[in-house]
Scaffold this motif. Sequence first.
Motif, short mmCIF file in Angstrom:
data_model
loop_
_atom_site.label_atom_id
_atom_site.label_comp_id
_atom_site.label_asym_id
_atom_site.label_seq_id
_atom_site.Cartn_x
_atom_site.Cartn_y
_atom_site.Cartn_z
N GLY A 1 6.83 8.36 -9.89
CA GLY A 1 7.66 7.53 -10.66
C GLY A 1 8.88 6.91 -10.33
N THR A 2 9.40 7.25 -9.13
CA THR A 2 10.75 6.76 -8.57
C THR A 2 10.34 5.97 -7.36
OG1 THR A 2 11.18 8.58 -7.08
CG2 THR A 2 11.69 8.95 -9.50
N GLY A 3 9.46 5.29 -7.15
CA GLY A 3 9.03 4.37 -6.20
C GLY A 3 9.59 3.22 -6.44
N THR A 4 9.88 2.37 -5.36
CA THR A 4 10.38 0.99 -5.78
C THR A 4 9.34 0.12 -5.86
OG1 THR A 4 9.96 0.41 -3.43
CG2 THR A 4 12.33 1.24 -4.02
N LEU A 5 9.82 -1.14 -6.76
CA LEU A 5 8.48 -2.23 -7.07
C LEU A 5 8.72 -3.25 -6.59
CD1 LEU A 5 7.98 -1.03 -11.08
CD2 LEU A 5 6.30 -0.76 -9.13
N PRO A 6 7.41 -3.70 -6.10
CA PRO A 6 7.68 -5.24 -5.61
C PRO A 6 7.78 -6.22 -6.48
CG PRO A 6 5.69 -4.23 -4.67
CD PRO A 6 6.36 -3.38 -5.77
N SER A 7 8.28 -7.30 -6.42
CA SER A 7 8.89 -8.40 -7.43
C SER A 7 7.95 -9.82 -7.36
CB SER A 7 10.30 -8.46 -7.43
OG SER A 7 10.73 -8.72 -6.33
N HIS A 8 7.37 -9.93 -6.26
CA HIS A 8 6.62 -11.26 -6.14
C HIS A 8 5.28 -11.09 -5.81
CE1 HIS A 8 10.97 -12.16 -5.18
NE2 HIS A 8 10.70 -13.21 -5.47
N ASN A 9 4.38 -12.29 -6.58
CA ASN A 9 2.99 -12.13 -6.58
C ASN A 9 2.47 -13.15 -5.90
OD1 ASN A 9 2.44 -10.05 -8.41
ND2 ASN A 9 3.14 -11.05 -10.21
N SER A 10 1.18 -13.18 -5.44
CA SER A 10 0.51 -14.44 -4.65
C SER A 10 0.28 -15.53 -5.41
CB SER A 10 -0.65 -13.67 -4.13
OG SER A 10 -1.52 -13.25 -5.05
N ASP A 11 0.34 -15.66 -6.72
CA ASP A 11 0.12 -16.52 -7.61
C ASP A 11 1.55 -17.07 -8.27
OD1 ASP A 11 0.26 -14.19 -9.07
OD2 ASP A 11 -0.94 -15.10 -10.80
N ASP A 12 2.58 -16.38 -7.94
CA ASP A 12 3.74 -16.88 -8.53
C ASP A 12 4.96 -17.08 -7.46
OD1 ASP A 12 5.80 -16.90 -10.46
OD2 ASP A 12 6.01 -14.94 -10.71
N ASN A 13 5.12 -18.28 -7.23
CA ASN A 13 6.21 -18.37 -6.13
C ASN A 13 7.44 -18.42 -6.72
OD1 ASN A 13 4.22 -19.05 -4.17
ND2 ASN A 13 3.73 -20.94 -4.74
N ALA A 14 7.22 -18.56 -7.97
CA ALA A 14 8.70 -18.68 -8.69
C ALA A 14 9.24 -17.17 -9.04
CB ALA A 14 8.77 -19.24 -10.07
N GLY A 15 8.60 -16.30 -8.84
CA GLY A 15 8.82 -14.70 -9.19
C GLY A 15 8.74 -14.22 -10.31
N ALA A 16 7.56 -14.83 -11.09
CA ALA A 16 7.62 -14.41 -12.48
C ALA A 16 7.01 -12.94 -12.55
CB ALA A 16 6.45 -15.21 -13.31
N LEU B 1 -3.79 2.84 4.53
CA LEU B 1 -3.95 2.91 2.95
C LEU B 1 -2.82 2.67 2.04
CD1 LEU B 1 -6.41 6.12 2.92
CD2 LEU B 1 -7.12 3.69 2.69
N ALA B 2 -1.68 2.93 2.66
CA ALA B 2 -0.28 3.06 2.23
C ALA B 2 0.13 1.66 2.20
CB ALA B 2 0.64 3.84 2.87
N ALA B 3 -0.04 0.65 3.07
CA ALA B 3 0.04 -0.68 3.32
C ALA B 3 -0.52 -1.29 2.16
CB ALA B 3 -0.25 -1.18 4.53
N ILE B 4 -1.88 -1.11 2.21
CA ILE B 4 -2.80 -1.55 1.06
C ILE B 4 -2.44 -1.33 -0.38
CG2 ILE B 4 -5.27 -1.90 0.04
CD1 ILE B 4 -6.12 -1.89 3.03
N GLY B 5 -2.21 -0.15 -0.36
CA GLY B 5 -1.51 0.44 -1.68
C GLY B 5 -0.43 -0.07 -2.15
N LYS B 6 0.50 -0.69 -1.37
CA LYS B 6 1.71 -1.09 -1.48
C LYS B 6 1.53 -2.62 -2.05
CE LYS B 6 6.39 -1.69 -1.48
NZ LYS B 6 7.16 -0.81 -2.19
N VAL B 7 0.84 -3.32 -1.31
CA VAL B 7 0.52 -4.83 -1.55
C VAL B 7 -0.43 -4.88 -3.03
CG1 VAL B 7 -0.83 -6.80 -0.88
CG2 VAL B 7 0.85 -5.37 0.79
N GLU B 8 -1.27 -3.86 -3.22
CA GLU B 8 -2.01 -4.13 -4.38
C GLU B 8 -1.37 -3.78 -5.65
OE1 GLU B 8 -5.04 -5.64 -4.68
OE2 GLU B 8 -5.34 -5.70 -2.46
N SER B 9 -0.48 -2.56 -5.65
CA SER B 9 -0.16 -2.03 -6.99
C SER B 9 1.20 -1.62 -6.87
CB SER B 9 -1.08 -1.16 -7.66
OG SER B 9 -1.03 0.30 -6.66
N GLY B 10 1.92 -1.81 -5.65
CA GLY B 10 3.46 -1.19 -5.57
C GLY B 10 3.25 0.26 -5.60
N GLN B 11 2.01 1.00 -4.85
CA GLN B 11 2.17 2.32 -4.93
C GLN B 11 1.77 3.11 -6.16
OE1 GLN B 11 1.44 2.90 -1.91
NE2 GLN B 11 2.73 2.36 -0.56
N ALA B 12 0.80 2.39 -7.05
CA ALA B 12 0.34 2.86 -8.39
C ALA B 12 1.83 2.75 -9.26
CB ALA B 12 0.18 4.37 -8.29
N ARG B 13 2.34 1.56 -9.22
CA ARG B 13 3.74 1.26 -9.95
C ARG B 13 4.46 2.21 -9.60
NH1 ARG B 13 0.34 0.06 -15.27
NH2 ARG B 13 -0.22 -2.01 -15.20
#
Length: 562
Positions: free
Chosen positions: A265-280, A122-134
């Motif tokens: 509120g202090t978790g790290t946030l991912p920065s790359h999306n599946s639809d954004d190879n340029a990292g928008a 669940l944590a792995a999916i939560g990370k990939v889907e929303s960065g652990q609820a932002r």
Amino acid sequence: MAAQFGRRLRKGAATTAVAAAAVAALSASQAPGVTTDDHGRQTTGAEATPDPSGDDTATGNSRYYTDLPPLDSPNPSPTTGTPVSTGDAEAGIPATVLDAYKKAEASLRGSKPGCNLPWQLLAAIGKVESGQARGGRVDASGTTYSPILGPVLNGNGFANISDTDNGAYDGDSTHDRAVGPMQFIPSTWEWAGRDGNGDGKKDPNNIYDAALAAGHYLCRFDHDMSVQSQMNASILSYNNSTAYLNTVLSWLEYYRKGTHEVPDGTGTLPSHNSDDNAGASPSPTPTAPSTPSPRPSTPKPGDGGSTSPSPDPSTPSTPSTPSPSPTPPTPTETVDHLEDAGTGKLTATAGDTFAEKVAVRTETEAGKAVAKVRVRFTIVGDDTDATFTGGESVATVVTNSAGTATAPALVAGEKTGDFTVRATVVGRVMAGLDYTATVTPRQADTLTRTSDTALTCVPGGEFADQVEVKATYKGAAADKVAATATLIKSADDATENDKGPYFKDADGKTVRTLTDLTTDADGVLKLPKLYADDTTGTFLLRINTTGGATLTVELKVAAATS
């Protein structure tokens, strides 16, 4: 976009190495029957057949984060005051979010122990889907401070899913969008939603509700997460992409090596999306759909305006590029209606499996069968506890070469009466087919005493033996069968006697009729103690069960012989 918490992940060699390791692990664990289609999507039979519409996945095949874990292994409990490594930072999961995952695991351990769901999945999916609820931006009850919405699913780079909830969950009454920390689309949340924090609501924006819903979603079809091929199929049903599967598996293995709690509120946030190879923008927040540029028109002779200059006869003409041929419709788009495919009468005794299964056929307007179409079967209403095999109220099946989809077997619960099973085509708005199923009470056709000891008592005394009987149905023990026991006046008069033997209620008062009796798992029913008043003679006790089984027991009250 929202501020970034902590440090972004290292890319390049680190992520490449992790990705390679994940793919290698996946390949090594891949069971027979797991294949990859021409679009790079992995399939495991009918349940994982690619669904371009996305309407039958948890997320609608929406956007997800592609960042992979760092190479350095996490330290489960970083020492205070020491530098925090990338691994330690990424291993930190916001407290409330982590608590929701662990509570969901505990709940599933009780309700579906055969699923063996680890909270780290669940944590792995939560990370990939929303960065652990932002990064854990949730309140004390687990609800996100602001909605987490995926892109508009209007066919522009994603699936095209027309609105199914009138905007109730996603605020969009034209198209659907994935919602909340686990990114459920409204049509999936409608049946998969759960109340994980006990507040009486099923809110996709609440991490407790969403995590429990995700757990149940992954565990449907009796999938066992300790079996790699079954886990793969469950993850692919969440978002039907091999790249998605690899990313989730990478985070799963990373979290299994160690995690620790960090403040909300202090978790790290991912920065790359599946639809954004340029990292928008990495945040799965509302975005306005882009408007395609209008195609320049080609002037035609005689329609006014400027015209192209006449070609130079000495210059060879350049052949024109042929227009792309129209995209052929998908099988789902050709379906006009559903037809019954020979479903028999749906009747079962409480607790039993229905002998007949619901079967439907997808057809074109001309009546031609359509294969490879997803059909969803739903048990409708709250007045039944019947389920499909595996304990779910919803099942999705792909039509075979004859256009037929057969639902899993229905299993009757303890609630008796009628309920409805509805068949609909996934990804199409059209009339479904409703089937009425009936659950009848458990029954017995025979009652016998378990002992042949005579039942005797002296006036004003207590019978030494209690009446015990066994109920059977077609020769087998009839468990959980309803019964009544009445002390009757005579063999021809089944009215309650007003004298002779009697039972006692909780207050010690005389009772001569017992209701709400039920046989045990072995079909045995043991009655309470019997007492006698001062009347002597031979008396009758009649026991009746659902199904018509009847037994009359003789009771004798006589003075003691010297």
